[in-house]
Design an enzyme around this catalytic site. Structure first.
Site, PDB file in Angstrom:
ATOM      1  N   CYS A   1     -19.394  -4.778 -16.939  1.00  0.00           N
ATOM      2  CA  CYS A   1     -19.270  -4.681 -15.608  1.00  0.00           C
ATOM      3  C   CYS A   1     -20.392  -5.298 -14.745  1.00  0.00           C
ATOM      4  O   CYS A   1     -21.543  -5.312 -14.968  1.00  0.00           O
ATOM      5  CB  CYS A   1     -19.357  -2.951 -15.590  1.00  0.00           C
ATOM      6  SG  CYS A   1     -19.403  -2.592 -13.710  1.00  0.00           S
TER       7      CYS A   1
ATOM      8  N   CYS B   1     -26.108   0.803 -12.161  1.00  0.00           N
ATOM      9  CA  CYS B   1     -25.161   1.955 -12.276  1.00  0.00           C
ATOM     10  C   CYS B   1     -25.946   3.148 -12.987  1.00  0.00           C
ATOM     11  O   CYS B   1     -26.344   3.097 -14.053  1.00  0.00           O
ATOM     12  CB  CYS B   1     -23.902   1.616 -12.968  1.00  0.00           C
ATOM     13  SG  CYS B   1     -22.750   3.074 -13.396  1.00  0.00           S
TER      14      CYS B   1
ATOM     15  N   GLU C   1       0.921  -1.130  -0.093  1.00  0.00           N
ATOM     16  CA  GLU C   1      -0.143   0.087  -0.079  1.00  0.00           C
ATOM     17  C   GLU C   1       0.758   1.085   0.262  1.00  0.00           C
ATOM     18  O   GLU C   1       0.605   2.278  -0.686  1.00  0.00           O
ATOM     19  CB  GLU C   1      -0.781   0.150   1.139  1.00  0.00           C
ATOM     20  CG  GLU C   1      -2.078  -1.020   1.104  1.00  0.00           C
ATOM     21  CD  GLU C   1      -3.035  -0.699  -0.297  1.00  0.00           C
ATOM     22  OE1 GLU C   1      -3.008   0.413  -0.629  1.00  0.00           O
ATOM     23  OE2 GLU C   1      -3.517  -1.676  -0.309  1.00  0.00           O
TER      24      GLU C   1
ATOM     25  N   ASP D   1      -9.560   5.049  -2.682  1.00  0.00           N
ATOM     26  CA  ASP D   1      -8.461   5.596  -3.546  1.00  0.00           C
ATOM     27  C   ASP D   1      -9.154   6.068  -4.748  1.00  0.00           C
ATOM     28  O   ASP D   1     -10.463   6.193  -4.853  1.00  0.00           O
ATOM     29  CB  ASP D   1      -7.464   4.380  -3.831  1.00  0.00           C
ATOM     30  CG  ASP D   1      -8.046   3.375  -4.529  1.00  0.00           C
ATOM     31  OD1 ASP D   1      -9.197   3.273  -5.071  1.00  0.00           O
ATOM     32  OD2 ASP D   1      -7.306   2.463  -5.220  1.00  0.00           O
TER      33      ASP D   1
ATOM     34  N   TYR E   1      -6.223   6.520   4.197  1.00  0.00           N
ATOM     35  CA  TYR E   1      -6.342   5.480   3.539  1.00  0.00           C
ATOM     36  C   TYR E   1      -5.665   4.265   3.773  1.00  0.00           C
ATOM     37  O   TYR E   1      -6.042   3.104   3.652  1.00  0.00           O
ATOM     38  CB  TYR E   1      -5.976   6.013   1.812  1.00  0.00           C
ATOM     39  CG  TYR E   1      -5.891   4.919   1.089  1.00  0.00           C
ATOM     40  CD1 TYR E   1      -6.903   3.925   0.275  1.00  0.00           C
ATOM     41  CD2 TYR E   1      -4.570   4.360   0.683  1.00  0.00           C
ATOM     42  CE1 TYR E   1      -6.869   2.863  -0.405  1.00  0.00           C
ATOM     43  CE2 TYR E   1      -4.396   3.284   0.221  1.00  0.00           C
ATOM     44  CZ  TYR E   1      -5.604   2.644  -0.755  1.00  0.00           C
ATOM     45  OH  TYR E   1      -5.550   1.626  -1.387  1.00  0.00           O
TER      46      TYR E   1
END
Length: 351
Positions: free
Chosen positions: A211, A217, A48, A149, A131
Site C-alpha cells: 500500500c 496508516c 456513477e 463511497d 455523493y
C-alpha cells in the site's frame, strides 16, 4: 523502506496521486492520468449512477451498451422509457433508471444538453445525491469536492484507526477525507482513493505490504486494519411470499404487465402476480388450467428476501386477461425482464 515519520499528512494526497499515475485502473468511462482530455460529464454521470450499489465488473457491459446506443445525454433524453428500462434490466435498483431519464431530460431541456459544473447545481438534478454530485464535480470538472463511497470510508477508517461503527462514523470519516482532498488534481485524487480501496485496501485481507499509504496508516501500525471499518449489526431481513403467473398463448405470445412507476421494480416489465407478504392471496390474471412448478424463485432485495411460487398455463388465442397484455414472441426479450422475473422464466424454461 520509508518509516511513518517520513510522510506527513500534508503529503498523503501527493503520495497517492503518484501511486495512481502508475497503477490507475483502466475503466471505460475514465480518462487515464496524464491524458490532457477533460472527462465527458455525461459518461462520468452515467457510470456513477450505474455503480451505485453495483460492482465495476457488473457495470462495464451495461455502460458500453448505453453509450453505444445513446452516445450523448440528449440522445438518452430522447429515448423511449421502455427501451431504457429494457437495457437496464438485470442491473437492479430500478429507480436509478427512471431517475436517469428524468435527469437526462432536465439537462437537455433546461441546461442545453450540458451538465452544470458546480456541486449545488448538480445536486438540484433528479436522482443526483451528495455523493454523485461530488463525484461529477471532482472528476468531470476538477473541483476539490470530497467524494465519499464505501472504499473511501474504509481507507479513512484504517488510515486514522477509527473504531466508531458505521454509519455513526460517517461524519468523522468525511472530515478526514475532506482534510486530505487537494486543490491540485482533485478528480484524479478522488479516483485514486477509490482505486486504493478497491484494489489494495480491500474489505478482507488488505494488502498492507504494497500500500502506498502503509507508512502513515495508523491501523497498520496498530494491527487493526483487517477489523476496520466496524459496522453496527444489521437487522435480519424478513422473508415475503408471492405468486406469479406465466401465461403463454398458443401462438407463443406471453402475458406481461408493466409495473407502476413508483415502488419496487417500478416501470419494469414483469409477470402478473399477487401482492408480496406473509400469506399471499391468489390473483390469477385469467381463468386457466394452472400448473405449479415444483421449484420456487428465490431472490433477495435490499430489505427483504422473496420466495415466489410460479404457476404456468397455456391459453387460447382469444384469451382476455384482466391485467397486462400479450407480447408477441418476436417482441419478447427475456433480457428485458428484471432479474427476479427472469429467474421465473428460466425456471419455466428448465422445467
Amino acid at each position: 523502506m520509508r518509516d511513518e515519520e517520513s510522510i506527513p499528512a500534508s503529503s498523503i494526497a501527493a503520495t497517492l496521486l503518484d501511486w495512481y499515475d502508475r497503477h490507475a485502473r483502466v475503466l471505460p468511462w475514465r480518462i487515464p492520468p496524464g491524458d490532457t482530455r477533460m472527462p465527458d460529464p455525461y459518461r462520468v454521470w452515467l457510470s456513477e449512477v450505474m455503480l451505485q450499489q453495483t460492482t465495476v465488473a457488473a457495470v462495464k457491459d451495461y455502460f458500453h451498451r448505453f453509450t453505444e446506443r445513446w452516445p450523448t445525454v440528449s440522445d438518452l433524453a430522447a429515448a423511449e422509457d421502455a427501451a431504457v428500462m429494457g437495457e437496464w434490466a438485470g442491473l437492479g435498483y430500478y429507480a436509478r433508471a427512471r431517475n436517469l431519464l428524468k435527469c437526462a431530460r432536465v439537462v437537455t431541456d433546461d441546461h442545453g444538453g450540458r451538465f452544470p459544473d458546480t456541486h449545488d447545481a448538480l445536486l438540484a438534478l433528479p436522482g443526483i445525491g451528495p455523493y454523485t454530485a461530488a463525484a461529477i464535480s471532482a472528476i468531470a470538472f476538477n473541483r476539490p469536492e470530497t467524494v465519499m463511497d464505501g472504499n473511501v470510508e474504509r481507507v479513512m477508517a484504517r488510515l486514522y484507526d477509527i473504531h466508531t461503527p458505521l454509519p455513526a462514523a460517517k461524519p468523522e470519516l468525511r472530515a478526514h477525507a475532506a482534510a486530505l482532498t487537494p486543490d491540485r488534481r482533485p478528480g484524479d485524487y478522488a479516483q485514486a482513493v477509490m482505486d486504493l480501496g478497491a484494489t489494495i485496501c480491500t474489505p478482507k485481507s488488505p494488502a498492507c505490504g504494497i500500500c502506498p499509504l502503509r507508512a502513515p496508516c495508523t491501523a497498520r501500525r496498530q494491527g487493526t486494519a483487517a477489523l476496520l471499518p466496524r459496522k453496527s449489526p444489521k437487522k435480519p431481513k424478513p422473508t415475503r411470499q408471492g405468486i406469479i403467473y406465466l401465461v403463454r398463448r398458443v401462438d407463443g405470445a406471453w402475458l406481461l404487465e408493466r409495473r407502476p412507476d413508483k415502488g419496487l421494480l417500478g416501470g419494469m416489465l414483469g409477470w402478473p402476480g399477487s401482492e408480496w407478504g406473509e400469506a399471499p392471496t391468489e390473483a390469477p390474471p385469467l381463468d386457466a388450467e394452472w400448473t405449479t412448478l415444483p421449484a420456487q424463485v428465490r431472490h433477495t432485495f435490499t430489505h427483504f428476501h422473496l420466495v415466489l411460487t410460479v404457476r404456468t398455463a397455456v391459453v387460447a388465442a382469444d384469451a382476455r386477461p384482466t391485467t397486462g397484455s400479450f407480447l408477441g414472441i418476436d417482441a419478447f426479450r427475456p433480457s428485458d425482464l428484471p432479474t427476479v422475473m427472469r429467474k421465473a422464466f428460466d425456471l419455466w424454461r428448465g422445467a
